[in-house]
Scaffold this active site. Structure first.
Site, mmCIF file in Angstrom:
data_model
loop_
_atom_site.group_PDB
_atom_site.id
_atom_site.type_symbol
_atom_site.label_atom_id
_atom_site.label_comp_id
_atom_site.label_asym_id
_atom_site.label_seq_id
_atom_site.Cartn_x
_atom_site.Cartn_y
_atom_site.Cartn_z
ATOM 1 N N GLY A 8 0.799 -0.991 0.086
ATOM 2 C CA GLY A 8 0.052 0.018 -0.108
ATOM 3 C C GLY A 8 0.843 1.275 0.070
ATOM 4 O O GLY A 8 1.423 1.461 0.969
ATOM 5 N N THR A 88 -8.719 0.752 3.764
ATOM 6 C CA THR A 88 -9.994 0.231 4.630
ATOM 7 C C THR A 88 -11.353 1.102 4.654
ATOM 8 O O THR A 88 -11.632 1.585 5.515
ATOM 9 C CB THR A 88 -9.651 -0.037 6.087
ATOM 10 O OG1 THR A 88 -9.109 0.969 6.603
ATOM 11 C CG2 THR A 88 -8.559 -1.373 6.051
ATOM 12 N N CYS A 272 -10.771 9.596 7.224
ATOM 13 C CA CYS A 272 -10.835 8.521 8.286
ATOM 14 C C CYS A 272 -11.632 9.112 9.614
ATOM 15 O O CYS A 272 -11.992 8.152 10.001
ATOM 16 C CB CYS A 272 -9.147 8.606 9.020
ATOM 17 S SG CYS A 272 -8.006 7.596 7.603
ATOM 18 N N LYS A 275 -14.899 7.648 8.718
ATOM 19 C CA LYS A 275 -15.149 6.416 8.338
ATOM 20 C C LYS A 275 -14.807 5.510 9.852
ATOM 21 O O LYS A 275 -15.483 4.387 10.067
ATOM 22 C CB LYS A 275 -14.125 6.176 7.341
ATOM 23 C CG LYS A 275 -13.167 4.843 7.388
ATOM 24 C CD LYS A 275 -12.112 4.697 6.455
ATOM 25 C CE LYS A 275 -10.770 4.709 6.732
ATOM 26 N NZ LYS A 275 -10.296 4.023 8.087
HETATM 27 P P1 NAD Z 1 -4.870 5.178 0.373
HETATM 28 O O1 NAD Z 1 -6.138 4.914 -0.278
HETATM 29 O O2 NAD Z 1 -4.225 6.417 0.165
HETATM 30 O O3 NAD Z 1 -3.628 3.995 -0.010
HETATM 31 C C1 NAD Z 1 -4.018 2.720 0.229
HETATM 32 C C2 NAD Z 1 -3.150 1.822 -1.097
HETATM 33 O O4 NAD Z 1 -3.232 0.574 -0.900
HETATM 34 C C3 NAD Z 1 -3.636 2.356 -2.492
HETATM 35 O O5 NAD Z 1 -2.469 3.160 -3.102
HETATM 36 C C4 NAD Z 1 -4.204 1.075 -3.069
HETATM 37 O O6 NAD Z 1 -4.019 0.827 -4.363
HETATM 38 C C5 NAD Z 1 -3.092 0.125 -2.260
HETATM 39 N N1 NAD Z 1 -3.969 -1.326 -2.324
HETATM 40 C C6 NAD Z 1 -4.989 -1.810 -2.120
HETATM 41 N N2 NAD Z 1 -5.096 -3.036 -2.268
HETATM 42 C C7 NAD Z 1 -3.877 -3.511 -2.471
HETATM 43 C C8 NAD Z 1 -3.078 -4.740 -2.678
HETATM 44 N N3 NAD Z 1 -3.921 -5.963 -2.670
HETATM 45 N N4 NAD Z 1 -1.859 -4.752 -3.011
HETATM 46 C C9 NAD Z 1 -0.978 -3.747 -3.044
HETATM 47 N N5 NAD Z 1 -1.667 -2.462 -2.950
HETATM 48 C C10 NAD Z 1 -2.986 -2.381 -2.577
HETATM 49 O O7 NAD Z 1 -5.126 4.812 1.879
HETATM 50 P P2 NAD Z 1 -4.405 5.787 3.286
HETATM 51 O O8 NAD Z 1 -4.783 7.143 3.325
HETATM 52 O O9 NAD Z 1 -2.907 5.512 2.884
HETATM 53 O O10 NAD Z 1 -4.991 4.840 4.243
HETATM 54 C C11 NAD Z 1 -4.461 3.291 4.452
HETATM 55 C C12 NAD Z 1 -4.727 2.814 5.740
HETATM 56 O O11 NAD Z 1 -4.155 3.753 6.772
HETATM 57 C C13 NAD Z 1 -6.291 3.229 6.101
HETATM 58 O O12 NAD Z 1 -6.827 1.838 6.977
HETATM 59 C C14 NAD Z 1 -6.673 4.291 6.855
HETATM 60 O O13 NAD Z 1 -7.680 4.301 7.610
HETATM 61 C C15 NAD Z 1 -5.318 4.254 7.806
HETATM 62 N N6 NAD Z 1 -4.801 5.681 8.056
HETATM 63 C C16 NAD Z 1 -4.777 6.655 7.038
HETATM 64 C C17 NAD Z 1 -4.318 7.871 7.628
HETATM 65 C C18 NAD Z 1 -4.130 9.007 6.764
HETATM 66 O O14 NAD Z 1 -3.641 10.141 7.099
HETATM 67 N N7 NAD Z 1 -4.376 9.040 5.331
HETATM 68 C C19 NAD Z 1 -3.662 8.103 8.953
HETATM 69 C C20 NAD Z 1 -3.651 7.140 9.763
HETATM 70 C C21 NAD Z 1 -4.230 5.753 9.247
HETATM 71 C C1 UGA Z 2 -6.354 12.543 11.778
HETATM 72 C C2 UGA Z 2 -5.676 12.457 13.309
HETATM 73 O O1 UGA Z 2 -5.380 13.580 13.571
HETATM 74 C C3 UGA Z 2 -4.623 11.577 13.031
HETATM 75 O O2 UGA Z 2 -3.875 11.399 14.346
HETATM 76 C C4 UGA Z 2 -4.931 10.141 12.301
HETATM 77 O O3 UGA Z 2 -3.849 9.497 12.154
HETATM 78 C C5 UGA Z 2 -5.439 10.479 11.175
HETATM 79 O O4 UGA Z 2 -6.639 11.158 11.226
HETATM 80 C C6 UGA Z 2 -6.153 9.119 10.346
HETATM 81 O O5 UGA Z 2 -6.487 8.131 11.278
HETATM 82 O O6 UGA Z 2 -6.431 9.303 9.201
HETATM 83 P P1 UGA Z 2 -5.933 13.979 9.538
HETATM 84 O O7 UGA Z 2 -7.271 13.709 9.294
HETATM 85 O O8 UGA Z 2 -5.068 13.862 8.643
HETATM 86 O O9 UGA Z 2 -5.701 13.140 10.874
HETATM 87 O O10 UGA Z 2 -5.865 15.470 9.976
HETATM 88 P P2 UGA Z 2 -6.533 16.447 11.466
HETATM 89 O O11 UGA Z 2 -5.387 17.394 11.760
HETATM 90 O O12 UGA Z 2 -6.884 15.583 12.308
HETATM 91 O O13 UGA Z 2 -7.639 17.144 10.949
HETATM 92 C C7 UGA Z 2 -8.832 16.461 10.472
HETATM 93 C C8 UGA Z 2 -10.004 17.533 10.195
HETATM 94 O O14 UGA Z 2 -10.515 18.248 11.321
HETATM 95 C C9 UGA Z 2 -9.565 18.457 9.095
HETATM 96 O O15 UGA Z 2 -10.716 18.710 8.229
HETATM 97 C C10 UGA Z 2 -9.333 19.892 10.075
HETATM 98 O O16 UGA Z 2 -9.578 21.015 9.462
HETATM 99 C C11 UGA Z 2 -10.397 19.739 11.261
HETATM 100 N N1 UGA Z 2 -10.168 20.187 12.554
HETATM 101 C C12 UGA Z 2 -8.881 19.970 13.287
HETATM 102 C C13 UGA Z 2 -10.842 21.157 12.918
HETATM 103 O O17 UGA Z 2 -12.033 21.675 12.401
HETATM 104 N N2 UGA Z 2 -10.542 21.895 14.138
HETATM 105 C C14 UGA Z 2 -9.440 21.343 14.921
HETATM 106 O O18 UGA Z 2 -9.430 22.096 16.073
HETATM 107 C C15 UGA Z 2 -8.539 20.579 14.347
#
Ligand code: NAD
Ligand code: UGA
Length: 458
Positions: A8, A88, A272, A275
């Site tokens: 990923g 996910t 996230c 979700k």
């Molecule tokens: P994303 O959609 O940006 O990336 C996921 C990648 O996985 C995609 O590029 C997809 O093509 C790839 N993929 C899917 N199935 C695959 C397979 N079978 N083999 C190889 N590659 C495959 O998602 P993301 O934002 O990186 O989030 C990934 C996970 O991390 C999620 O569960 C999310 O909830 C969690 N997470 C995201 C954030 C964030 O800031 N985006 C922060 C913390 C946790």
């Molecule tokens: C959030 C969490 O902060 C991370 O710890 C976590 O890993 C991630 O989700 C995830 O699981 O994907 P992210 O969504 O990247 O990170 O960014 P945030 O800074 O949390 O902001 C989320 C949203 O809340 C944004 O739209 C932001 O503008 C808003 N926000 C944030 C507010 O409206 N008020 C605040 O005080 C803070």
């Protein structure tokens, strides 16, 4: 030396692994993805995600001890440790649609690991998953009687987009969950050692598998809950002439409450928060806890209310019609310093205004391409304009929807001069100096503060 694979190459895999690789030159890292365009972009000068500071780290590590590839099977075979950071998303079909996590990508990955392994491995859940997913994972991986052993660990990611490099370089904590067996403990220790290359030991905490999986959902739910709480109060402030920034400051000084995540705005976005809360809601229902489910569901409901409240206020303030009126939206990203538009409140406001037949212009320093993609068919009805001054020209209103610092630094006298009168400014992020803009001539509508308007009877 260990061969470390990340499956990923999205926001998480792509931003965390280069940092781990930069701190662990003794190990070899490969990031794989089925998305060929994405892998090609990671190998190019224009990375697929905009994340401050990441370009330098990728440039430093790529080709040294970090490699990108689409050959998932080959690299599974070679790996000692596999991080899985596939998406996910919320399920859109069948049982649990609209709430439960769609685990199809995760499960496919597990099966692929099993099919291509000739040696035992540590498999690390980096994706955010429902509590007890590791159990299913173990069952799949240890199902074919091959004699291989897979230790499944949970190591959720807490980085926030826009500050991913800082968060990963200097994390509040690293959480690792594992089985209480001898081999489970060994697996946990291996991962602890990896992070200890740059993270102080006291910030690396270990728990049982289920606590680790659940803590990730709970952390996001608590963060989002604070935003919904302050946003709910912003509505009350607008009715009572209290100022939400002053209220947030006053309550945040109480150490028990704390000052972070109390910035009222147009709503939280990102891939996230919603979700993961819906996933928590689904889990509570599944375990027969409907009262707990309803409690957390309200955090999402309040967020949707805040987004719609903002759009409705725009319409009602502009004499109850925006049909045919040019409105410039400053920002499409869900927050500043990212090109990510997933679940962006800016796009929700855009959709609501298009419903009212407004003539929408979007400007954003990084997120226009993703905005266009996320809006789908609706994008045809939107103008995308890189220059904010040109976007505002001839507009009835400007709405600030992402807190890019660039938007705070614009020459609003120049913008005002080019707009239709009366000129409206809706500040969904409380980003600009409202009094100053009012004095220029704008009718200013902040979040959670009294409107400053030159219109009589308002
Ligand atoms: P994303 O959609 O940006 O990336 C996921 C990648 O996985 C995609 O590029 C997809 O093509 C790839 N993929 C899917 N199935 C695959 C397979 N079978 N083999 C190889 N590659 C495959 O998602 P993301 O934002 O990186 O989030 C990934 C996970 O991390 C999620 O569960 C999310 O909830 C969690 N997470 C995201 C954030 C964030 O800031 N985006 C922060 C913390 C946790
Ligand atoms: C959030 C969490 O902060 C991370 O710890 C976590 O890993 C991630 O989700 C995830 O699981 O994907 P992210 O969504 O990247 O990170 O960014 P945030 O800074 O949390 O902001 C989320 C949203 O809340 C944004 O739209 C932001 O503008 C808003 N926000 C944030 C507010 O409206 N008020 C605040 O005080 C803070």
């Amino acid at each position: 030396m260990a061969n470390i694979l990340c499956i990923g190459a999205g926001y998480v895999g792509g931003s965390t692994m280069p940092i781990v690789a930069s701190h662990c030159p003794q190990h070899r890292f490969v990031i794989v993805d089925i998305n060929e365009a994405r892998i090609a972009a990671w190998q190019s000068d224009k990375l697929p995600i905009y994340e401050p500071g990441l370009d330098e780290i990728v440039t430093k590590t790529r080709g040294r001890n970090l490699f990108f590839s689409t050959d998932v099977n080959k690299h599974i075979a070679e790996a000692d440790i596999i991080f899985v950071s596939v998406n996910t998303p919320t399920k859109t079909f069948g049982q649990g649609a609209g709430r439960a996590a769609d685990l199809q990508y995760w499960e496919k990955t597990a099966r692929q690991i099993l099919e291509n392994s000739t040696t035992s491995k540590i498999v690390v859940e980096k994706s955010t998953l429902p509590v007890r997913t590791a159990e299913a994972m173990e069952r799949i991986l240890n199902s074919n009687g091959s004699g291989l052993h897979f230790d499944v660990l949970s190591n959720p990611e807490f980085l926030a987009e826009g500050t991913a490099v800082r968060d990963m370089e200097n994390p509040d904590r690293i959480l690792i969950g594992g089985r209480e067996t001898e081999s489970g403990r060994k697996g946990v220790e291996t991962l602890v050692e990896l992070y200890a290359n740059w993270v102080p030991r006291e910030r690396i905490i270990t728990t049982n598998l289920w606590s680790s999986e659940l803590s990730k959902l709970v952390a996001n739910a608590f963060l989002a809950q604070r935003i919904s709480s302050i946003n709910s109060i912003s509505a009350l402030c607008e009715m009572t002439e209290a100022d939400v920034s002053e209220v947030a400051h006053a309550i945040g000084l109480d150490n028990r409450i704390g000052k972070y995540f109390l910035r009222a705005g147009v709503g939280f976005g990102g891939s996230c928060f919603k979700k993961d809360i819906l996933n928590l809601v689904y889990l509570c229902e599944h375990y027969g806890l409907p009262e707990v489910a309803r409690y957390w569901e309200q955090v999402v409901a309040m967020n949707e209310y805040q987004e719609m409240r903002f759009a409705s206020k725009m319409v009602s303030s502009m004499f109850n019609t925006v049909a045919g009126k040019r409105i410039a939206l400053f920002g499409a990203a869900f927050k500043a310093n990212t090109n990510d538009t997933r679940e962006s409140p800016a796009l929700e406001v855009c959709r609501a205004l298009l419903e009212e037949r407004a003539d929408i212009v979007i400007t954003d320093p990084q997120a226009m391409e993703n905005a266009q993609y996320d809006l789908g068919e609706l994008a045809k009805r939107v103008t995308f304009e890189a220059d904010p001054y040109a976007a505002a020209q001839g507009a009835h209103a400007v709405a600030i929807l992402t807190e890019w610092s660039q938007f705070a630094q614009l020459d609003y006298e120049k913008i005002y001069a080019s707009m239709i009168r009366p000129a409206f400014l809706f500040d969904g992020r409380n980003l600009v100096d409202h009094l100053k803009l009012y004095e220029i001539g704008f009718n200013v509508y902040p979040i959670g503060k009294p409107a400053l308007t030159h219109l009589r009877s308002q």
